[in-house]
Design a protein around this motif. Structure first.
Motif, PDB file in Angstrom:
ATOM      1  N   LEU A  23       0.832  -1.204   0.000  1.00 37.46           N
ATOM      2  CA  LEU A  23       0.000   0.000   0.000  1.00 37.46           C
ATOM      3  C   LEU A  23       0.866   1.254   0.000  1.00 37.46           C
ATOM      4  CD1 LEU A  23      -2.774   1.386   0.272  1.00 37.46           C
ATOM      5  CD2 LEU A  23      -2.529   1.159   2.750  1.00 37.46           C
ATOM      6  N   MET A  24       1.883   1.282   0.868  1.00 36.97           N
ATOM      7  CA  MET A  24       2.728   2.474   0.981  1.00 36.97           C
ATOM      8  C   MET A  24       3.587   2.670  -0.273  1.00 36.97           C
ATOM      9  SD  MET A  24       1.966   3.895   3.885  1.00 36.97           S
ATOM     10  CE  MET A  24       3.269   4.796   4.723  1.00 36.97           C
ATOM     11  N   GLU A  25       4.073   1.577  -0.848  1.00 39.71           N
ATOM     12  CA  GLU A  25       4.878   1.693  -2.067  1.00 39.71           C
ATOM     13  C   GLU A  25       4.025   2.220  -3.226  1.00 39.71           C
ATOM     14  OE1 GLU A  25       8.109   0.436  -3.137  1.00 39.71           O
ATOM     15  OE2 GLU A  25       8.885  -0.377  -1.276  1.00 39.71           O
ATOM     16  N   ASN A  26       2.846   1.646  -3.418  1.00 40.44           N
ATOM     17  CA  ASN A  26       1.968   2.120  -4.489  1.00 40.44           C
ATOM     18  C   ASN A  26       1.542   3.565  -4.266  1.00 40.44           C
ATOM     19  OD1 ASN A  26       1.092   0.003  -6.622  1.00 40.44           O
ATOM     20  ND2 ASN A  26       1.166  -1.164  -4.713  1.00 40.44           N
ATOM     21  N   LEU A  27       1.263   3.917  -3.015  1.00 38.93           N
ATOM     22  CA  LEU A  27       0.871   5.285  -2.686  1.00 38.93           C
ATOM     23  C   LEU A  27       1.976   6.263  -3.056  1.00 38.93           C
ATOM     24  CD1 LEU A  27      -1.137   7.237  -1.299  1.00 38.93           C
ATOM     25  CD2 LEU A  27       0.055   6.749   0.863  1.00 38.93           C
TER      26      LEU A  27
ATOM     27  N   PHE B 126       0.147  -4.580  -8.807  1.00 37.84           N
ATOM     28  CA  PHE B 126      -0.165  -3.186  -9.106  1.00 37.84           C
ATOM     29  C   PHE B 126       1.088  -2.549  -9.707  1.00 37.84           C
ATOM     30  CE2 PHE B 126      -2.965  -4.303  -5.457  1.00 37.84           C
ATOM     31  CZ  PHE B 126      -4.138  -4.353  -6.172  1.00 37.84           C
ATOM     32  N   LEU B 127       1.754  -1.643  -8.991  1.00 38.27           N
ATOM     33  CA  LEU B 127       2.921  -0.969  -9.549  1.00 38.27           C
ATOM     34  C   LEU B 127       4.230  -1.416  -8.911  1.00 38.27           C
ATOM     35  CD1 LEU B 127       1.398   2.654  -9.613  1.00 38.27           C
ATOM     36  CD2 LEU B 127       1.595   1.058 -11.537  1.00 38.27           C
ATOM     37  N   VAL B 128       4.155  -2.430  -8.047  1.00 41.13           N
ATOM     38  CA  VAL B 128       5.320  -2.857  -7.254  1.00 41.13           C
ATOM     39  C   VAL B 128       5.685  -4.298  -7.588  1.00 41.13           C
ATOM     40  CG1 VAL B 128       6.240  -3.139  -4.915  1.00 41.13           C
ATOM     41  CG2 VAL B 128       4.595  -1.307  -5.405  1.00 41.13           C
ATOM     42  N   PRO B 129       6.959  -4.588  -7.890  1.00 38.02           N
ATOM     43  CA  PRO B 129       7.365  -5.966  -8.194  1.00 38.02           C
ATOM     44  C   PRO B 129       7.028  -6.936  -7.068  1.00 38.02           C
ATOM     45  CG  PRO B 129       9.099  -4.436  -8.813  1.00 38.02           C
ATOM     46  CD  PRO B 129       8.069  -3.634  -8.068  1.00 38.02           C
TER      47      PRO B 129
END
Length: 310
Positions: free
Chosen positions: A77-81, A103-106
């Motif tokens: 959650l924090m990485e995508n945010l 999502f946007l994180v490997p």
């Protein structure tokens, strides 16, 4: 029952964990000659296997599943945010070098948080004391805070090489620490503190009353300390390999600043020694002196045998 009650099974698990530590340390020393994609697997798989077995011996598998789920949700959650908004790490994006993404994180990022986050948690409990149902509020807050610093020490060593040199992710505004901004490390601390604090509150308020009460041998804690120390070994090893091989050049970050790769690897080696290896030695010395005491019955349980019955 949280710990393995069969002495033979526990002894076998302990030997197996020491074997994982030895293999992982060997891989860290050989990391300069291991190809990139294989190096990622050699790093993550032993750490995850170690944490799963080691954590289950102390907390039981259900609690370790809770730890993994909390860590995955919060970190992703924090990485995508941050990728979308710039908070809390700063503005950056992942390239395709680390493979498929959630999502946007490997996908590899979540297990890395779990694996090193667990080792950091153990070191935090060695330095401060256990967190369990009925534990002091001080332990419940201090262990996640100290463990977060321990986790960020790893990122200080890791991020410039993985981002600026290997381009696994790109800092869009770059930053003063070899292309990495200060906000990255503040964001790391916040993210790690959040999932470790949630886990600590879970143990204190919702965990099994017998969780982490029965003492385990000191060697059990030395295993996790040694595993964290082995993570630190790859950075001096990389620097020595670059020094011997003369493998140094320049890289340019997203802001157009040029950095010497040799300076990056030397700084990572230095930081690993004065942060990660320092904490490794400190925790080992603390454990050797018996401070704080290994998991034991809380004061209010000392005169109530039924309170600690498994």
């Amino acid at each position: 029952m949280n710990q393995q009650s069969n002495p033979r099974s526990r002894a076998s698990s302990s030997l197996g964990l020491w074997a994982v530590v030895a293999v992982f340390a060997g891989c860290a020393l050989l990391s300069p000659v291991i190809p990139g994609a294989l190096a990622d697997l050699v790093f993550i798989v032993p750490l995850i296997a170690f944490g799963a077995v080691h954590g289950t011996m102390r907390y039981g598998w259900r609690v370790m599943v809770v730890f993994a789920v909390i860590t995955l949700i919060v970190s992703n959650l924090m990485e995508n945010l941050s990728i979308l908004t710039g908070f809390p790490f700063g503005h950056y994006h992942y390239t395709d070098h680390l493979g498929p993404k959630l999502f946007l994180v490997p996908l590899l990022i979540g297990p890395a948080y779990i694996a090193v986050g667990y080792l950091s948690w153990v070191i935090g409990t060695v330095l401060i004391g256990p967190v369990r149902k009925g534990a002091r509020l001080f332990n419940t807050v201090a262990v996640p805070a100290i463990a977060s610093f321990v986790m960020v020490f790893w990122d200080i060593c890791m991020d410039p090489g993985m981002a600026t040199v290997q381009r696994n992710w790109v800092w869009e505004g770059a930053g003063g620490f070899f292309g990495v901004p200060l906000t990255n490390y503040l964001g790391w601390f916040l993210t790690v503190y959040l999932f470790l604090q949630i886990f600590a509150l879970f143990l204190r308020h919702r965990g099994d009353a017998t969780t982490d009460v029965t003492p385990l041998p000191a060697s059990y804690y030395y295993q996790a300390i040694a595993m964290y120390g082995a993570v630190a070994l790859k950075y001096p090893t990389r620097y020595l390999a670059d020094l011997v091989g003369g493998d140094s050049g320049t890289v340019t970050d997203a802001a157009g600043h040029t950095w010497w790769t040799g300076d990056i690897s030397e700084t990572a080696a230095l930081m690993s020694i004065v942060t990660m290896l320092f904490v490794t030695i400190l925790a080992a010395l603390q454990l050797g002196q018996g401070r704080p005491a290994l998991p034991r019955t809380d004061r209010h349980q000392e005169h109530d045998p039924a309170a600690v019955a498994h």
